[in-house]
Design an enzyme around this catalytic site. Structure first.
Site, PDB file in Angstrom:
ATOM      1  N   ASP A 159      -0.092   5.051   0.975  1.00  0.00           N
ATOM      2  CA  ASP A 159      -0.339   5.988   2.082  1.00  0.00           C
ATOM      3  C   ASP A 159      -0.299   5.245   3.414  1.00  0.00           C
ATOM      4  O   ASP A 159      -1.124   4.375   3.669  1.00  0.00           O
ATOM      5  CB  ASP A 159      -1.729   6.633   1.936  1.00  0.00           C
ATOM      6  N   ASP A 165       0.873  -1.160   0.000  1.00  0.00           N
ATOM      7  CA  ASP A 165       0.000   0.000   0.000  1.00  0.00           C
ATOM      8  C   ASP A 165       0.922   1.225   0.000  1.00  0.00           C
ATOM      9  O   ASP A 165       2.111   1.106   0.318  1.00  0.00           O
ATOM     10  CB  ASP A 165      -0.844  -0.069   1.293  1.00  0.00           C
TER      11      ASP A 165
HETATM   12  P1  B16 Z   1      -6.663  10.185  -3.287  1.00  0.00           P
HETATM   13  P2  B16 Z   1      -3.758   3.960   0.051  1.00  0.00           P
HETATM   14  C1  B16 Z   1      -5.703   5.789   0.054  1.00  0.00           C
HETATM   15  O1  B16 Z   1      -4.399   5.415  -0.260  1.00  0.00           O
HETATM   16  C2  B16 Z   1      -5.759   6.509   1.377  1.00  0.00           C
HETATM   17  O2  B16 Z   1      -5.473   5.613   2.444  1.00  0.00           O
HETATM   18  C3  B16 Z   1      -7.113   7.093   1.601  1.00  0.00           C
HETATM   19  O3  B16 Z   1      -7.141   7.827   2.809  1.00  0.00           O
HETATM   20  C4  B16 Z   1      -7.461   8.014   0.418  1.00  0.00           C
HETATM   21  O4  B16 Z   1      -8.772   8.550   0.559  1.00  0.00           O
HETATM   22  C5  B16 Z   1      -7.371   7.205  -0.879  1.00  0.00           C
HETATM   23  O5  B16 Z   1      -6.069   6.679  -0.994  1.00  0.00           O
HETATM   24  C6  B16 Z   1      -7.660   8.046  -2.097  1.00  0.00           C
HETATM   25  O6  B16 Z   1      -6.653   9.002  -2.222  1.00  0.00           O
HETATM   26  O7  B16 Z   1      -7.604  11.228  -2.796  1.00  0.00           O
HETATM   27  O8  B16 Z   1      -5.218  10.615  -3.278  1.00  0.00           O
HETATM   28  O9  B16 Z   1      -7.084   9.585  -4.604  1.00  0.00           O
HETATM   29  O10 B16 Z   1      -3.675   3.878   1.537  1.00  0.00           O
HETATM   30  O11 B16 Z   1      -4.684   2.949  -0.588  1.00  0.00           O
HETATM   31  O12 B16 Z   1      -2.408   4.055  -0.621  1.00  0.00           O
HETATM   32 MG    MG Z   2      -2.820   3.092   3.413  1.00  0.00          MG
END
Ligand code: B16
Ligand code: MG
Length: 226
Positions: free
Chosen positions: A15, A13
């Protein structure tokens, strides 16, 4: 005779696992909630991890008891993303979480594929920002998926991209929804963070500092080939 299936791919992953952008998401979502006249806690924020942008907005609006039409939602989601990207633009390779780079190098030395599986539509921007553009053999992100975690689609696409069966792959995740996605897809799941949140995983580690691929592979309940 039975032999252990060895791990052939690691899916990460982004984030909260490779970089701490989860913090930026929280700051930007909270700013949006405050502008709409309410607040939410860090505990609530846990429920947003791994969830798509529009899915997160829907949850936040529900918590605040605010109803918006589709056009208004798109407007606020775009503003939130702009606030978020302002923080992302200040990121440098120093923002890669401690222990990640040595661990990625160790995984590659074991002839194991390295894949990124993120819900984010900003994943490639973030990877560019921290100089990790070429670190992954496949990048599956929110620009190519149609279903959000806890659906396993992002990880299934990642495993398929490198030709590895989920039963021979580990997913590293910081979100309960990401762990659920990994388990639903038949992957081994390693939680990065707190076991209170990630207890369903096969293994939970606080971070990657000092960790080795071999140690993690050994501590998983690897299924046997018959
Ligand atoms: P964006 P991951 C996710 O990333 C985040 O954990 C989540 O908080 C966020 O809303 C989602 O990506 C969408 O992100 O707004 O940048 O498209 O943890 O799956 O890497
Ligand atoms: Mg994450």
């Amino acid at each position: 005779m039975s032999t252990k299936k060895r791990i052939r791919a690691c899916l990460f992953d982004l984030d909260g696992v490779i970089v701490d952008t989860a913090r930026f998401h929280f700051i930007a979502w909270r700013r949006l909630a405050n502008e709409l006249g309410f607040d939410f806690t860090e505990e609530d924020n846990e429920k947003l991890k791994g969830v798509s942008r529009m899915g997160s907005l829907d949850l936040i609006l529900l918590w605040g008891g605010v109803a918006l039409n589709q056009k208004e939602k798109e407007h606020w989601a775009a503003i939130k993303n702009e606030w978020y990207l302002e923080m992302v633009r200040n990121m440098t390779p120093a923002d890669i979480l401690d222990g990640v780079l040595p661990f990625l190098a160790d995984v590659k030395e074991h002839d194991c594929k390295v894949v990124l599986g993120s819900s984010s539509k900003n994943a490639r921007t973030i990877l560019r920002q921290v100089d990790l553009e070429d670190a992954f053999e496949a990048v599956i992100d929110g620009t190519v998926t149609t279903r959000t975690k806890p659906d396993p689609q992002v990880f299934e696409m990642g495993a398929e991209a490198v030709g590895v069966d989920p039963v021979q792959a580990i997913v590293f995740e910081d979100a309960a929804k990401g762990i659920e996605a990994a388990l639903r897809g038949g992957f081994y799941a390693v939680g990065i963070g707190q076991s209170e949140v990630l207890g369903e995983a096969h293994l939970v580690l606080p971070n990657f500092i000092g960790r080795t691929f071999t140690e993690i592979e050994r501590s998983l309940p690897l299924r046997s080939l018959t």
